[in-house]
Design an enzyme around this catalytic site. Structure first.
Site, PDB file in Angstrom:
ATOM      1  N   ASP A 255       0.834  -1.197   0.000  1.00 55.00           N
ATOM      2  CA  ASP A 255       0.000   0.000   0.000  1.00 55.00           C
ATOM      3  C   ASP A 255       0.867   1.245   0.000  1.00 55.00           C
ATOM      4  OD1 ASP A 255       0.857   0.313   2.614  1.00 55.00           O
ATOM      5  OD2 ASP A 255      -1.066  -0.134   3.519  1.00 55.00           O
ATOM      6  N   ILE A 256       0.219   2.386  -0.232  1.00 52.78           N
ATOM      7  CA  ILE A 256       0.931   3.662  -0.347  1.00 52.78           C
ATOM      8  C   ILE A 256       1.216   4.207   1.049  1.00 52.78           C
ATOM      9  CG2 ILE A 256       0.775   6.008  -1.262  1.00 52.78           C
ATOM     10  CD1 ILE A 256      -1.181   4.882  -3.375  1.00 52.78           C
ATOM     11  N   ASN A 263      -4.089  12.486   1.111  1.00 55.65           N
ATOM     12  CA  ASN A 263      -5.438  12.980   0.859  1.00 55.65           C
ATOM     13  C   ASN A 263      -5.718  14.269   1.623  1.00 55.65           C
ATOM     14  OD1 ASN A 263      -6.486  11.172  -1.036  1.00 55.65           O
ATOM     15  ND2 ASN A 263      -7.052   9.663   0.521  1.00 55.65           N
ATOM     16  N   HIS A 268      -9.035  14.593  -1.990  1.00 58.62           N
ATOM     17  CA  HIS A 268      -9.382  13.233  -2.426  1.00 58.62           C
ATOM     18  C   HIS A 268      -9.310  13.056  -3.949  1.00 58.62           C
ATOM     19  CE1 HIS A 268     -10.521  11.475   1.440  1.00 58.62           C
ATOM     20  NE2 HIS A 268     -11.023  12.678   1.759  1.00 58.62           N
ATOM     21  N   ASP A 272      -7.283  10.133  -5.695  1.00 57.23           N
ATOM     22  CA  ASP A 272      -7.772   9.202  -6.715  1.00 57.23           C
ATOM     23  C   ASP A 272      -6.832   9.179  -7.913  1.00 57.23           C
ATOM     24  OD1 ASP A 272      -9.935   8.652  -5.124  1.00 57.23           O
ATOM     25  OD2 ASP A 272     -11.349   9.924  -6.235  1.00 57.23           O
ATOM     26  N   ASP A 289       0.586 -12.511 -20.734  1.00 53.85           N
ATOM     27  CA  ASP A 289       1.133 -13.859 -20.866  1.00 53.85           C
ATOM     28  C   ASP A 289       1.928 -14.301 -19.636  1.00 53.85           C
ATOM     29  OD1 ASP A 289       3.089 -11.982 -21.375  1.00 53.85           O
ATOM     30  OD2 ASP A 289       4.107 -13.183 -22.893  1.00 53.85           O
ATOM     31  N   GLU A 300      -6.042   2.121  -0.410  1.00 57.28           N
ATOM     32  CA  GLU A 300      -4.762   2.324  -1.079  1.00 57.28           C
ATOM     33  C   GLU A 300      -3.923   1.050  -1.108  1.00 57.28           C
ATOM     34  OE1 GLU A 300      -3.873   3.306   3.293  1.00 57.28           O
ATOM     35  OE2 GLU A 300      -5.568   3.294   1.913  1.00 57.28           O
ATOM     36  N   ARG A 316      12.235  -9.937  -6.313  1.00 54.60           N
ATOM     37  CA  ARG A 316      12.640  -9.217  -7.536  1.00 54.60           C
ATOM     38  C   ARG A 316      11.486  -8.368  -8.077  1.00 54.60           C
ATOM     39  NH1 ARG A 316      12.340  -9.285 -12.874  1.00 54.60           N
ATOM     40  NH2 ARG A 316      10.835 -11.031 -12.884  1.00 54.60           N
TER      41      ARG A 316
END
Length: 384
Positions: A255-256, A263, A268, A272, A289, A300, A316
Site C-alpha cells: 500500500d501507499i 489525501n 481526495h 484518486d 502472458d 490504497e 525481484r
C-alpha cells in the site's frame, strides 16, 4: 376437352407453386423492383407457352387453353411490366409453336391486347380479387371474339365457350387464391427468418452485455484493474492449481505510505489520481502472458498473485514495483519518509497442500506488509 382443361388447370396451379418457391425471396408486388418484375414476367410467359403445348385442339388451326390466366395473374400481382412481358412471350410462342400464318396472328394479337389492358386495369385502386375477375372476363371476351371468327359451327362454338368460361373462371379463382396463399406463406417464412435473425442478434447482444457486466463486476471502478472479488476468485483457482502441480505460489501485498496524509494535503481527487497513476504504471509492468494477477485490494492497498513463483522471484518483482512507483515522482510533502509517494510491500510464499488454504497466504502477506510498515515503510518484507 374437359380432361384437357383439367390438365391445364393442374399445370397452372403446379407452376404457381414452383414459381413461388423459386422466387420466394423475390415476391411479386406492384412496388417490386424492375428485376423482380422481369423475372416473374418471363416465368409467366414460359408458363403460358407450356399451357399452349398442352392445349385443346378444337380443329386444325384452333386451340383452347388457359394461357390468358398467366397474363391476368402477372398483371394482378405485378402490374403492367410483367403483364406485358408475359403476353409478348405468349404471342411469340403462339407463332413459334404453331407456325407463322394468318391463324396464329389473331391469337397472338389477342394475347398482346390482353396483356396491355390487364396491365392498365392493374393500376386501378380496386381489391386485387376484383381486378383479377375483371381481367379474366376481359381475356375471355377477346378469346370469345377470336373463337366467333374462327368457329363457324354454332353448336361447337357454344360447347367450347361454355367449357372455356367455366374452367377459366374456376381456374382463375383457384390460381389467384393459390398464388396469394403462396405469397403469404413466403412472407410469413421471411418474417420468421427475420425474427430468428433478430433473435440471434439479440442473444448475441445479450451475451456480450453479460460478458461486459461480468468483466465490470470484476473490475475496480476507480483504477480499471481487477477488484477484490476477482482477487478472491483467482487466488482460490491458483491455489488449487498449485496443489495439483505441487508448485509454490507467492503473494505481494502493498500500500501507499502515509496515503491518508496525502489525501489531507492534496484532496481526495488528487488521491484518486495518485491511485490511478500507480495502478496503471504497475499494470504496464506485467503483460497478460505472465499470468500474474494485479488487483486493488481495498483503499490504497494492492495485491499481486504470482503463480509458480518462489520467494526470490517475489522479491525481484517487489523491487521492480517499488522502483516503478518512485520513478513516477508523485509529490508527497506530508510524507514522513520522502518527498515523493512510496510504497511498503509484504511478500508471502507457500507450497499449498490439502491441509492448508488460501487465507493462510493472505494472512502471511498481510503480516509481512505490517512488518514493512514497522520497519519505517518504503521497505520490502517477506514470510514463508
Amino acid at each position: 376437352m374437359l380432361k384437357d382443361f383439367v390438365t391445364n388447370t393442374a399445370l397452372l396451379v403446379a407452376a404457381f407453386s414452383l414459381m413461388g418457391q423459386i422466387f420466394k425471396n423475390r415476391p411479386l408486388t406492384l412496388l417490386a423492383p424492375l428485376s423482380t418484375k422481369l423475372y416473374w414476367g418471363l416465368s409467366f410467359g414460359l408458363l403460358g407457352n407450356i399451357l399452349m403445348v398442352f392445349s385443346i385442339h378444337i380443329s386444325t388451326n384452333i386451340i383452347a387453353d388457359l394461357r390468358h390466366i398467366a397474363i391476368v395473374i402477372a398483371a394482378v400481382f405485378g402490374g403492367f411490366i410483367p403483364s406485358l412481358l408475359a403476353s409478348l412471350l405468349i404471342a411469340i410462342g403462339r407463332i413459334v409453336f404453331f407456325d407463322f400464318n394468318q391463324a396464329a396472328l389473331l391469337p397472338s394479337f389477342g394475347a398482346l391486347l390482353t396483356g396491355i389492358v390487364c396491365g392498365l386495369i392493374s393500376k386501378f385502386r380496386y381489391h386485387p380479387s376484383v381486378k383479377a375477375v375483371v381481367m379474366n372476363l376481359f381475356g375471355l371476351l377477346i378469346i370469345s371474339f377470336i373463337f366467333f371468327l374462327r368457329i363457324h359451327d354454332l353448336q361447337v362454338l357454344k360447347n367450347v365457350l361454355v367449357v372455356h368460361y367455366t374452367f377459366s373462371l374456376i381456374g382463375g379463382f383457384i390460381a389467384y387464391h393459390f398464388l396469394e396463399f403462396v405469397a403469404r406463406s413466403n412472407q410469413a417464412q421471411r418474417e420468421l427468418e427475420v425474427s430468428v435473425i433478430k433473435l440471434k442478434q439479440s442473444e448475441q447482444k445479450l451475451h456480450k452485455a453479460n460478458e461486459l457486466l461480468n468483466r465490470l463486476s470484476f473490475m475496480d471502478g476507480l483504477t480499471g484493474i481487477a477488484n477484490r472479488r476477482y482477487f478472491d476468485q483467482t487466488l482460490e483457482t491458483e491455489w488449487v492449481k498449485s496443489i495439483d502441480t505441487n508448485s509454490p505460489i507467492s503473494l505481494l501485498m502493498f500500500d501507499i505510505d502515509y496515503f491518508k496524509k496525502y489525501n489531507d494535503t492534496y484532496g481526495h481527487l488528487s488521491g484518486d489520481f495518485c491511485l490511478q497513476n500507480i495502478a496503471q504504471a504497475i499494470q504496464d509492468l506485467f503483460p497478460s502472458d505472465l499470468n500474474y494477477t494485479f488487483c486493488r485490494y481495498g483503499g490504497e492497498e494492492f495485491t499481486l498473485i504470482l503463480p509458480a513463483a518462489v520467494e526470490t522471484e517475489g522479491r525481484r518483482i517487489a523491487q521492480l514495483i517499488q522502483d516503478t512507483v518512485q520513478s513516477l515522482k508523485i509529490a508527497h510533502t506530508s510524507s514522513e519518509i520522502a518527498n515523493i509517494v512510496t510504497i511498503s510491500i509484504g511478500i508471502a510464499t507457500m507450497i499449498p497442500n490439502s491441509l492448508s488454504n488460501a487465507n493462510e497466504l493472505i494472512k502471511k502477506a498481510d503480516t509481512a506488509l505490517y512488518l514493512s510498515k514497522t520497519k519505517g515503510r518504503n521497505t520490502v518484507s517477506s514470510l514463508r
